[in-house]
Design a protein around this motif. Structure first.
Motif, short mmCIF file in Angstrom:
data_model
loop_
_atom_site.label_atom_id
_atom_site.label_comp_id
_atom_site.label_asym_id
_atom_site.label_seq_id
_atom_site.Cartn_x
_atom_site.Cartn_y
_atom_site.Cartn_z
N PRO A 197 36.46 108.40 61.25
CA PRO A 197 36.87 107.85 62.55
C PRO A 197 35.87 108.18 63.66
CG PRO A 197 38.02 109.91 62.13
CD PRO A 197 37.15 109.64 60.91
N ARG A 198 35.77 107.30 64.63
CA ARG A 198 34.93 107.50 65.79
C ARG A 198 35.72 107.06 67.02
NH1 ARG A 198 33.10 109.76 62.08
NH2 ARG A 198 31.05 109.48 61.08
N SER A 199 35.91 108.00 67.96
CA SER A 199 36.68 107.70 69.17
C SER A 199 35.91 108.13 70.41
CB SER A 199 38.04 108.42 69.15
OG SER A 199 38.88 107.90 68.14
N SER A 200 36.20 107.49 71.51
CA SER A 200 35.60 107.86 72.79
C SER A 200 36.64 107.76 73.90
CB SER A 200 34.39 106.98 73.11
OG SER A 200 34.80 105.64 73.35
N PHE A 248 50.08 111.56 55.12
CA PHE A 248 49.97 111.87 56.54
C PHE A 248 48.81 112.85 56.74
CE2 PHE A 248 54.39 110.81 55.76
CZ PHE A 248 54.67 109.91 56.78
N GLY A 249 48.06 112.68 57.85
CA GLY A 249 47.00 113.65 58.09
C GLY A 249 45.86 113.19 58.96
N LEU A 250 44.74 113.88 58.79
CA LEU A 250 43.47 113.75 59.51
C LEU A 250 43.47 114.53 60.83
CD1 LEU A 250 42.51 110.06 58.79
CD2 LEU A 250 42.34 112.08 57.36
N GLY A 251 42.58 114.19 61.75
CA GLY A 251 42.49 114.99 62.96
C GLY A 251 41.45 114.49 63.95
N THR A 252 41.35 115.20 65.07
CA THR A 252 40.39 114.89 66.12
C THR A 252 39.69 116.16 66.55
OG1 THR A 252 42.12 115.12 67.81
CG2 THR A 252 41.67 112.90 66.99
N HIS A 268 37.25 103.28 66.38
CA HIS A 268 37.03 102.49 65.18
C HIS A 268 36.84 103.45 64.01
CE1 HIS A 268 32.77 103.31 66.14
NE2 HIS A 268 32.57 103.17 64.83
N ALA A 269 36.91 102.94 62.79
CA ALA A 269 36.77 103.80 61.61
C ALA A 269 36.21 103.00 60.44
CB ALA A 269 38.11 104.42 61.24
#
Length: 422
Positions: A73-76, A126-130, A410-411
């Protein structure tokens, strides 16, 4: 002060940043990934254990499949807006640190007798992170947030006797939340100490249980209708807090706590059409009961002087949501043993703007996929898929935390696996 601790507790178990509805992960099979999970009426692969357990009854012999998906994932965040009362106005862009998450899956089935098959699945729903820079403008809301889960599902599928109305298959599985872990770090700037970053870690206290029921109806050889229901799973977490150099008179050392989190129920209605001898098309409508995640209550093992209580309730305010998943498969494309797949999905976010924060910058999403399988031998096939996710730009001007701005996400999700049948 109460707001500070409310945010701390909220983030203990709301830190998932997965790439399906809310913080769920629907990428539970490499073959299904190629069709973006439009798989609940497909029922021709052992990963039907997850997507519709009724499909097991149509599988003969011994089937085994395993693989993994990398979620990148890529977030801004751009802001904060002038309306952010707690933050200075800015138009600066902050990029979330790049992380790649590995999501595994494994399935096996065995035909007990004609029309009766048992199997087991292991997956991470369920999962992942930032992860944001330690000095970014929203450091008091989130720095590092992650959640991991592993579920195990023993399952059985059975084809009912011929009643002259077409094939009817049923299935059921016991859903077991076998492993879970959460981690969190954020800053508390109000005390002007050198180390103002606290860390929280928690693990699943005991297994959580639910069930998965499935139905398949084939009125003709050209059409299959599918329905499946997955119950909510109640999970209990406990963990420890490290408050760094924050005043121990307000934030006691050796503090532990726990909470109960209800992972939502969902149901799927699906139709698969054999358009030609080689081409099948499927549409799945998926409903998610995220409104069950309306409040999070943290219970501590001692009174926290900062808010004069040993528990804290916080509103999450999720809404029920839905997804529309479309997929297709073309078998023996160009050469025998090469199957091609593609998919498209619209994913409606359950996150209410009032409760939006950088732990989960969620929004409506469009997903696109392609995939293939190649039969190396009669017993072994290689599966591969790629998914691209584009989340709708979300402008937030009303969240209760005051961090108002624009989120973009986006991912990329490549995946690879093997399927064996004997």
């Amino acid at each position: 002060m109460r707001k500070i601790l409310a945010t701390i507790c909220l983030m203990l178990l709301s830190s998932g940043a997965a790439y399906s509805s809310g913080f769920s992960i629907y990428e539970a099979s490499i073959r299904a990934n190629g069709m973006l999970g439009a798989f609940a009426a497909y029922a021709d692969h052992v990963s039907t254990i997850y997507y519709n357990p009724a499909g097991l009854s149509g599988l003969d012999g011994l089937r085994i499949s395993g693989g993994g998906t990398i979620i990148a994932p890529r977030s801004s965040f751009r802001g904060p807006f002038a309306s952010s009362s707690a933050y200075p106005s800015s138009n600066k862009r902050y990029d979330m640190e790049e992380q790649n998450f590995f999501v595994p899956n494994f399935y096996a089935s065995y035909e007990i007798q004609d029309g009766l098959t048992a199997g087991i699945g292991v997956y991470a729903p369920f999962g992942l992170g930032t992860k944001w820079d330690q000095d970014w403008v929203g450091r008091t809301e989130a720095i590092n947030s992650s959640i991991e889960t592993i579920f195990v599902q023993p399952t059985v599928g059975y084809q009912l006797p011929d009643f002259g109305i077409g094939k009817v298959k049923v299935g059921a599985g016991l859903v077991i939340a076998a492993y879970g872990k959460v981690e969190l770090s954020r800053a508390v700037e109000e005390f002007a100490v050198q180390n103002d970053i606290f860390d929280l870690e928690g693990e699943l206290e005991r297994p959580g249980f639910g069930y998965n029921l499935g139905l398949l109806y084939e009125p003709t050889e050209m059409v299959t209708l599918g329905f499946t229901y997955r119950s909510k799973v109640t999970t209990e977490y406990s963990g420890d807090a490290d408050f760094g150099d924050l005043p121990p008179s307000l934030f006691p050392e050796n503090t532990g706590g726990g909470t109960t989190l209800e992972l939502p129920a969902n149901w799927v209605a699906a139709v698969n059409v054999q358009a030609t001898e080689n081409l099948s098309l499927e549409a799945d409508y998926i409903w998610w009961g995220w409104s069950s995640y309306d409040e999070l209550v943290i219970e501590f093992d001692q009174t926290i002087p900062a808010f004069q209580s040993d528990q804290l309730a916080s509103t999450r305010g999720y809404d029920d949501s839905w997804q529309l998943r479309l997929g297709g498969e073309y078998t023996d494309a160009f050469t025998t043993g090469l199957d091609l797949r593609a998919g498209f999905t619209f994913d409606r976010s359950p996150l209410n703007e009032r409760y939006m924060d950088p732990t989960l910058p969620d929004s409506d999403r469009l997903l696109f996929s392609g995939g293939l399988s190649y039969a190396v031998t009669d017993y072994l096939a290689i599966d591969a898929a790629y998914i691209f996710i584009r989340a709708k730009e979300r402008e937030n001007r009303s969240s209760v935390n005051g961090l108002h701005g624009v989120y973009n996400t986006h991912a990329n999700l490549p995946s690879l696996g093997l399927t064996m049948k004997f």
